[in-house]
Design a protein around this motif. Structure first.
Motif, PDB file in Angstrom:
ATOM      1  N   GLY A  20      87.998  48.717 -16.084  1.00  0.00           N
ATOM      2  CA  GLY A  20      87.270  47.997 -17.120  1.00  0.00           C
ATOM      3  C   GLY A  20      86.584  46.728 -16.693  1.00  0.00           C
ATOM      4  N   GLN A  21      87.233  45.905 -15.858  1.00  0.00           N
ATOM      5  CA  GLN A  21      86.670  44.584 -15.554  1.00  0.00           C
ATOM      6  C   GLN A  21      87.059  44.146 -14.147  1.00  0.00           C
ATOM      7  OE1 GLN A  21      86.428  41.522 -18.721  1.00  0.00           O
ATOM      8  NE2 GLN A  21      87.780  40.329 -17.405  1.00  0.00           N
ATOM      9  N   ILE A  22      86.123  43.465 -13.470  1.00  0.00           N
ATOM     10  CA  ILE A  22      86.363  42.918 -12.139  1.00  0.00           C
ATOM     11  C   ILE A  22      86.423  41.399 -12.260  1.00  0.00           C
ATOM     12  CG2 ILE A  22      85.522  42.778  -9.765  1.00  0.00           C
ATOM     13  CD1 ILE A  22      83.980  45.350 -10.317  1.00  0.00           C
ATOM     14  N   ASN A  23      87.500  40.800 -11.751  1.00  0.00           N
ATOM     15  CA  ASN A  23      87.724  39.372 -11.946  1.00  0.00           C
ATOM     16  C   ASN A  23      87.630  38.535 -10.673  1.00  0.00           C
ATOM     17  OD1 ASN A  23      88.313  39.598 -14.798  1.00  0.00           O
ATOM     18  ND2 ASN A  23      90.240  40.548 -14.196  1.00  0.00           N
ATOM     19  N   SER A  24      87.291  39.160  -9.555  1.00  0.00           N
ATOM     20  CA  SER A  24      87.152  38.390  -8.318  1.00  0.00           C
ATOM     21  C   SER A  24      86.050  38.995  -7.462  1.00  0.00           C
ATOM     22  CB  SER A  24      88.470  38.365  -7.537  1.00  0.00           C
ATOM     23  OG  SER A  24      88.853  39.673  -7.169  1.00  0.00           O
ATOM     24  N   PRO A  25      85.286  38.165  -6.745  1.00  0.00           N
ATOM     25  CA  PRO A  25      84.201  38.687  -5.913  1.00  0.00           C
ATOM     26  C   PRO A  25      84.733  39.367  -4.665  1.00  0.00           C
ATOM     27  CG  PRO A  25      84.421  36.326  -5.614  1.00  0.00           C
ATOM     28  CD  PRO A  25      85.372  36.704  -6.705  1.00  0.00           C
ATOM     29  N   GLY A  26      83.953  40.294  -4.151  1.00  0.00           N
ATOM     30  CA  GLY A  26      84.340  40.968  -2.921  1.00  0.00           C
ATOM     31  C   GLY A  26      84.042  40.153  -1.686  1.00  0.00           C
ATOM     32  N   ASN A  27      83.093  39.233  -1.784  1.00  0.00           N
ATOM     33  CA  ASN A  27      82.723  38.417  -0.626  1.00  0.00           C
ATOM     34  C   ASN A  27      82.102  37.120  -1.113  1.00  0.00           C
ATOM     35  OD1 ASN A  27      82.355  37.835   2.124  1.00  0.00           O
ATOM     36  ND2 ASN A  27      80.242  38.534   2.066  1.00  0.00           N
ATOM     37  N   VAL A  28      82.390  36.034  -0.394  1.00  0.00           N
ATOM     38  CA  VAL A  28      81.812  34.731  -0.702  1.00  0.00           C
ATOM     39  C   VAL A  28      81.239  34.136   0.579  1.00  0.00           C
ATOM     40  CG1 VAL A  28      82.214  32.407  -1.590  1.00  0.00           C
ATOM     41  CG2 VAL A  28      83.487  34.342  -2.552  1.00  0.00           C
ATOM     42  N   THR A  52      82.322  45.853 -15.913  1.00  0.00           N
ATOM     43  CA  THR A  52      82.011  44.481 -16.277  1.00  0.00           C
ATOM     44  C   THR A  52      82.536  43.518 -15.219  1.00  0.00           C
ATOM     45  OG1 THR A  52      82.114  44.995 -18.625  1.00  0.00           O
ATOM     46  CG2 THR A  52      82.328  42.684 -18.019  1.00  0.00           C
ATOM     47  N   VAL A  53      81.700  42.568 -14.861  1.00  0.00           N
ATOM     48  CA  VAL A  53      82.081  41.494 -13.940  1.00  0.00           C
ATOM     49  C   VAL A  53      82.303  40.224 -14.756  1.00  0.00           C
ATOM     50  CG1 VAL A  53      81.300  40.035 -12.016  1.00  0.00           C
ATOM     51  CG2 VAL A  53      80.764  42.487 -12.037  1.00  0.00           C
ATOM     52  N   LYS A  54      83.446  39.585 -14.561  1.00  0.00           N
ATOM     53  CA  LYS A  54      83.748  38.326 -15.233  1.00  0.00           C
ATOM     54  C   LYS A  54      84.566  37.474 -14.282  1.00  0.00           C
ATOM     55  CE  LYS A  54      85.740  36.357 -19.457  1.00  0.00           C
ATOM     56  NZ  LYS A  54      86.482  36.655 -20.727  1.00  0.00           N
ATOM     57  N   ILE A  55      83.924  36.463 -13.697  1.00  0.00           N
ATOM     58  CA  ILE A  55      84.560  35.694 -12.628  1.00  0.00           C
ATOM     59  C   ILE A  55      84.542  34.204 -12.959  1.00  0.00           C
ATOM     60  CG2 ILE A  55      84.411  35.071 -10.178  1.00  0.00           C
ATOM     61  CD1 ILE A  55      83.339  37.886  -9.693  1.00  0.00           C
ATOM     62  N   ASN A  56      85.696  33.571 -12.863  1.00  0.00           N
ATOM     63  CA  ASN A  56      85.830  32.137 -13.094  1.00  0.00           C
ATOM     64  C   ASN A  56      85.763  31.390 -11.769  1.00  0.00           C
ATOM     65  OD1 ASN A  56      86.309  32.237 -15.980  1.00  0.00           O
ATOM     66  ND2 ASN A  56      88.300  33.127 -15.483  1.00  0.00           N
ATOM     67  N   VAL A  57      85.022  30.278 -11.756  1.00  0.00           N
ATOM     68  CA  VAL A  57      84.861  29.477 -10.547  1.00  0.00           C
ATOM     69  C   VAL A  57      85.064  28.007 -10.873  1.00  0.00           C
ATOM     70  CG1 VAL A  57      83.306  31.119  -9.442  1.00  0.00           C
ATOM     71  CG2 VAL A  57      82.357  29.333 -10.910  1.00  0.00           C
ATOM     72  N   GLN A  58      85.267  27.213  -9.819  1.00  0.00           N
ATOM     73  CA  GLN A  58      85.479  25.774  -9.985  1.00  0.00           C
ATOM     74  C   GLN A  58      84.157  25.056  -9.761  1.00  0.00           C
ATOM     75  OE1 GLN A  58      89.385  23.887  -8.973  1.00  0.00           O
ATOM     76  NE2 GLN A  58      88.164  22.915  -7.388  1.00  0.00           N
ATOM     77  N   THR A  59      83.540  24.619 -10.834  1.00  0.00           N
ATOM     78  CA  THR A  59      82.257  23.930 -10.744  1.00  0.00           C
ATOM     79  C   THR A  59      82.062  23.058 -11.969  1.00  0.00           C
ATOM     80  OG1 THR A  59      79.859  24.223 -10.456  1.00  0.00           O
ATOM     81  CG2 THR A  59      80.989  25.819 -11.859  1.00  0.00           C
ATOM     82  N   GLN A  60      81.283  22.000 -11.805  1.00  0.00           N
ATOM     83  CA  GLN A  60      80.912  21.131 -12.916  1.00  0.00           C
ATOM     84  C   GLN A  60      79.452  21.325 -13.312  1.00  0.00           C
ATOM     85  OE1 GLN A  60      82.517  17.443 -10.898  1.00  0.00           O
ATOM     86  NE2 GLN A  60      83.389  17.101 -12.921  1.00  0.00           N
ATOM     87  N   ASP A  61      78.793  22.296 -12.684  1.00  0.00           N
ATOM     88  CA  ASP A  61      77.364  22.524 -12.900  1.00  0.00           C
ATOM     89  C   ASP A  61      77.136  23.904 -13.510  1.00  0.00           C
ATOM     90  OD1 ASP A  61      76.375  20.066 -11.408  1.00  0.00           O
ATOM     91  OD2 ASP A  61      77.534  21.068  -9.840  1.00  0.00           O
TER      92      ASP A  61
END
Length: 257
Positions: free
Chosen positions: A102-110, A181-190
Motif C-alpha cells: 500500500g505505501q512506501i515510507n522510505s527512499p531507496g537511495n539518497v 503511494t509514496v509518503k516520506i517524512n524528512v528533517q527540513t525547515q523549508d
C-alpha cells in the motif's frame, strides 16, 4: 557582527564589521560558534571533446551536477544549522513490491550535495557524479524523484503515487502493473524543492535534449572524463525567465551497460 584584524604599523588593530555573504566571499572568514561553515573555494570546469556512450542491458543513472541559487541556511547559526545548503536528492521505487503493502515510507537511495554559500551566490554547479540508480529496470515503469534541503530540526513530507510492476499477492512469480503511494517524512525547515514521479520511457526519450532549461553540450570535459562526452545532457528544473523553474537544477547522465 564580527571582528576584523589588520596590521597598524607594528601593532595589530581591530574593528567591528558586518559579516554577510558578500563580505565572506572577499575576506578570509572564520566562524568560531558551532553550526557555521567556512566559505569553500570553487573551480570552473573547462570544455573539451571526446567520450563515448555505450549501449547494453543495464541502465545506470547518475546525479552529475547540481546547481542551487537560494541560500537555504543562514551564514551563522548557533543551533548547528548554518553555512552552506545540504541538498538531498532521493529516489523511491515500488518495483516488485507486494501490491498489498500500500505505501512506501522510505527512499531507496539518497544522494547528498553539500553546496557552499559562494557557489550558491554565484550560481555555480557542484560536481556530484553519484549513482541515483545503479540499474533502472525496464519493468520499473516509474520512480519517485524528490529534492529537499536537510536541516538539524523541523519536519516535512513529500510523496505521491507511482506506477510500476508489482508482485501479485499470494504468488511467488506472478506480476502485474499497478501503483503504490509514496509518503516520506524528512528533517527540513523549508519547502520540498522538487517532487514528482519520473517515468523511465520519457526519461530516456528526453535526457539528451533540451527540456526547457538548456543542455550540457557534447564534448564537455566533465562528462568526457567519465566516458559520457558524446551526448548532450538535459538540465532539469533550472530557473529561466518566463518559465518558472526551481531553485535547484541538476543534470542526470545515463549509460547502458
Amino acid at each position: 557582527m564580527g571582528i576584523e584584524y589588520r596590521k597598524c604599523g607594528k601593532e595589530v588593530c581591530s574593528k567591528q564589521v558586518t559579516v554577510d555573504d558578500k563580505y565572506a566571499q572577499k575576506n578570509p572568514t572564520y566562524i568560531v560558534q558551532g553550526g557555521g561553515a567556512e566559505v569553500a573555494k570553487y573551480k570552473l570546469a573547462s570544455k573539451n571533446a571526446g567520450g563515448r556512450v555505450a549501449t547494453g542491458t543495464f541502465l545506470k543513472v547518475w546525479i552529475g551536477t547540481v546547481r542551487c541559487i537560494k541560500q537555504y541556511d543562514r551564514l551563522i547559526s548557533l543551533t548547528g544549522n548554518g553555512g552552506g545548503s545540504e541538498i538531498k536528492i532521493t529516489r523511491t521505487s515500488a518495483y516488485l513490491k507486494q501490491e498489498t503493502d500500500g505505501q512506501i515510507n522510505s527512499p531507496g537511495n539518497v544522494v547528498s550535495a553539500d553546496i557552499p554559500r559562494d557557489m550558491i551566490d554565484l550560481g555555480i554547479p557542484v560536481i556530484i557524479f553519484a549513482e541515483w540508480d545503479q540499474n533502472w529496470e525496464e519493468g520499473d515503469k516509474e520512480q519517485f524523484f524528490a529534492i529537499y534541503e536537510e536541516d538539524t530540526k523541523g519536519s516535512g513530507e513529500y510523496g505521491g503515487s507511482i506506477k510500476t510492476t508489482l508482485k501479485v499477492p499470494g504468488s511467488a512469480s506472478a506480476t502485474t502493473e499497478g501503483s503504490m503511494t509514496v509518503k516520506i517524512n524528512v528533517q527540513t525547515q523549508d519547502e520540498i524543492i522538487v517532487q514528482h514521479g519520473w517515468e523511465r520511457a520519457p526519461f530516456l526519450a528526453g535526457n539528451n535534449s533540451n527540456q526547457t532549461w538548456g543542455i550540457i553540450p557534447a564534448g564537455s570535459s566533465l562528462f568526457v572524463a567519465r566516458g559520457l562526452g558524446d551526448s548532450d545532457w538535459a538540465v532539469y528544473d533550472g530557473p529561466f525567465a518566463g518559465f518558472g523553474g526551481a531553485n535547484v537544477s541538476f543534470v542526470t547522465p545515463h549509460r547502458f551497460y
